[in-house]
Write an enzyme that holds these catalytic residues in place. Structure first.
Site, PDB file in Angstrom:
ATOM      1  N   TRP A 198       0.841  -1.216   0.000  1.00 27.72           N
ATOM      2  CA  TRP A 198       0.000   0.000   0.000  1.00 27.72           C
ATOM      3  C   TRP A 198       0.861   1.245   0.000  1.00 27.72           C
ATOM      4  CZ3 TRP A 198      -3.882  -2.232  -1.751  1.00 27.72           C
ATOM      5  CH2 TRP A 198      -4.300  -3.478  -1.269  1.00 27.72           C
ATOM      6  N   ASP A 199       1.981   1.183   0.703  1.00 26.54           N
ATOM      7  CA  ASP A 199       2.921   2.308   0.666  1.00 26.54           C
ATOM      8  C   ASP A 199       3.442   2.535  -0.757  1.00 26.54           C
ATOM      9  OD1 ASP A 199       2.920   3.163   3.305  1.00 26.54           O
ATOM     10  OD2 ASP A 199       4.573   1.866   3.904  1.00 26.54           O
ATOM     11  N   ILE A 200       3.777   1.452  -1.432  1.00 22.83           N
ATOM     12  CA  ILE A 200       4.310   1.596  -2.791  1.00 22.83           C
ATOM     13  C   ILE A 200       3.251   2.196  -3.710  1.00 22.83           C
ATOM     14  CG2 ILE A 200       5.093   0.291  -4.817  1.00 22.83           C
ATOM     15  CD1 ILE A 200       6.558  -1.577  -2.898  1.00 22.83           C
TER      16      ILE A 200
END
Lengths: 410, 410
Positions: free
Chosen positions: B161-163
């Site tokens: 999700w960060d990416i």
């Protein structure tokens, strides 16, 4: 209301997840995205899951807000129409997004003969043009081996590389279009799915950890690496993830659970400085031992009462059904979502773009088109064809209008 | 050589993965990205993994190719310099990328007083501004419950999700900058990490499957859903992922393994049409039973010989070390990679942008800056400060130059 990418036109010839997600993400920001498919649909048109009507929920979910044109791409006439749509004039047009191979008429050089400043974005499997998909890229990434608790690799179910690739395509497309407005030059941009994976592994420091330290991250179950975090089982068989990155978050755990004294003992017992991330990581076994009975004695509702508003960084685990039923963020109360009537599927809670532009630039979510549902309108608007000419193309089987939905195999 | 985003200037005030990855992805396309940190580094500056020197390989990997400015952000003077950098004039400047809360001097309205056409991109945890991180977003996504083989949720190790959020930020930033060049308007863009997750769950059809069919995808180990695919163990204790989506890929499996006849029997035995994805999914137990002994009797090298060039869609599993040692795509033979000397870490195989622009627009990878390594140059170039003025800021402790690397806690 202005939409942020209003005016931009992208022609997409694609299938599956990454390229369609890229096109959809642009459509959700206001771009006109024309997806061209073979008559009857591309290879992804009937992918599972299906609605009882046979409509693919997969396809519908990945192609929202686009226009759909169906062409006989196995004929010279069909390909000629596709070429004309891709190369149609307009300062903000002339952009192709595809995951099809670069051979033949779809190649950048060939299409550039019709429009010198063409921008083409092409997703490939590997950088040498060979094939790969999310699954066969992911297995090499190191993540499945580092996931779970033992030697057997565990694939994550999320097609994470496809999602990242779709978003890299958006970035590359907007970057190339920005450059074109400055220098008038077209550009060929390629993105390999395995390069997305390899870049990510490198960007997260895993390659450096191997190269510099010889470290290969082993599987550690659901434990965070280098910080404190894990899942805990509750009395009612649910699970909760709890994390402490900052010292403030760490202190909040002791306070909210009433276990601060015991956690202090855990640090002393393990000779660890629990005021640091590394110390908490080193002492995590003892910390988890203190926390486990606290969760096991409480239902998820009780855990929620105790932790909400306490400053503890945590969240409940949910399956897809619980996400839709329980999570207030996954509801029309979240401005990203609306209930959209998707033909062939019915009313579905549907996300728009997660990017929120203050001042009303956010488009509400739209349904996916019917396959070929925009064929006639696009041929008239973009190519200026008359109704009579469009009728002749229908008669010849070169184009098709809305196809009947249905089918039962994926 | 032209770099695709040449001229664009972004000021980043960030920590951890998503926002830094967003800024880095733009820097890798040629943008000038100035990361502002507090003197001594932000909360992510010493995160694990570390090199023996104490340099964070995590930080170095996520901040490549940026310029670093260190300011005493806890003082009015330090914040004033940050504000001046963010709001500095220039048609292609005036863009802030941050994951800090919108309160106080970092708020869009407040910063817009210094530059009316300011663009700010802000990552939040949830859409209401409350906090969340990848781990506490992921647990609610449904994916950990659908991963693995049993009821216990399995977190994937990839901060997916960060990416995705980092790449959405790139897209939003370029979209807002494009719109500004057309209408002269600044914009406030927010992105919630949990909205990235929720949008993805919806975009992949999972919410629709629940809403329309009441289906909640159960964990199925490493089996593909709705198609044929799984991992197989080899004679030498390695694993390989094998996938068939198209009929051509399916036939290639029978041909390459010499098991076509037995696979035909599996279809008949299971009353399944193996010419469809759904049929192969339904009969997968029998198909896997046929394939397992074939893999178990061969080493990975033998499997590779048999499958390479056969049209079978497959790949070996690798841990992070095997990826670096074995995979030719993860080497300087891949034009995305170069060996870069990272100060404090040494030579590391380093990825540039996975986006490849034909004709030499691809920047080679660069190392991360030293913290504060560009303070003086940026103050002189962007704010036009004299050496004397910069010297006074150093003396007052308002700015800092390159900090000594090191430290042992994450």
């Amino acid at each position: 209301m202005s939409r942020i990418l209003d005016g931009l036109r992208v022609v997409e010839v694609s299938a599956f997840i990454a390229a369609p997600l890229g096109g959809m993400s642009l459509a959700q920001l206001g771009a006109e995205v024309i997806r061209i498919d073979p008559i009857g649909g591309n290879i992804d048109y009937r992918r599972w899951p299906l609605a009882p009507s046979g409509t693919s929920l997969y396809w519908a979910s990945l192609n929202k807000g686009k226009r759909s044109v169906a062409l006989a791409l196995d004929t010279a006439e069909g390909r000629e129409i596709a070429r004309a749509l891709i190369a149609a004039p307009g300062e903000e047009a002339g952009i192709l997004l595809t995951n099809l191979p670069a051979s033949g008429w779809m190649g950048h050089a060939e299409l550039s003969r019709s429009r010198a400043d063409l921008i083409s974005l092409r997703l490939t499997g590997n950088h040498d043009g060979s094939g790969a998909v999310d699954y066969t890229v992911n297995c090499a990434s190191g993540f499945p081996v580092a996931t779970g608790t033992d030697e057997r690799p565990v694939n994550h179910v999320l097609p994470a590389w496809d999602i990242a690739a779709g978003l890299y395509l958006c970035t590359g497309l907007l970057a190339a279009e920005r450059a074109r407005r400055r220098d008038g030059q077209g550009r060929e941009v390629t993105l390999a799915l395995s390069d997305v994976m390899l870049a990510s592994v490198g960007n997260l420091g895993y390659l450096a950890d191997v190269a510099v330290n010889g470290n290969v991250r082993p599987p550690m179950g659901n434990d965070l690496y280098g910080a404190l975090g894990r899942d805990f089982r509750t009395a009612d068989g649910r699970s909760a993830m709890i994390v402490a990155i900052s010292n403030r978050q760490w202190r909040a755990i002791g306070k909210a659970t009433g276990l601060a004294d015991k956690l202090l003992m855990a640090g002393a017992m393990m000779d660890a400085d629990l005021g640091t991330e590394g110390g908490r990581f080193a002492a995590r076994g003892a910390i988890f031992a203190v926390l486990e009975p606290w969760f096991a004695a409480r239902t998820l509702a009780e855990v929620t009462s105790a932790l909400e508003g306490s400053g503890v960084l945590w969240g409940p685990y949910r399956d897809f059904g619980q996400l839709l039923r329980e999570d207030p963020r996954c509801s029309p109360d979240n401005p990203m979502f609306s209930v959209v009537e998707q033909p062939g599927a019915g009313p579905v809670l549907t996300p728009g773009s997660p990017l929120a532009f203050a001042g009303g630039d956010r488009l509400p979510p739209a349904p996916a088109p019917a396959l070929g549902g925009d064929t006639d309108a696009v041929l008239a608007e973009v190519l200026g064809l008359s109704s009579a000419a469009i009728g002749r193309l229908h008669d010849a089987g070169t184009v098709a209008g809305p196809a009947p939905r249905g089918g039962t195999s994926p």
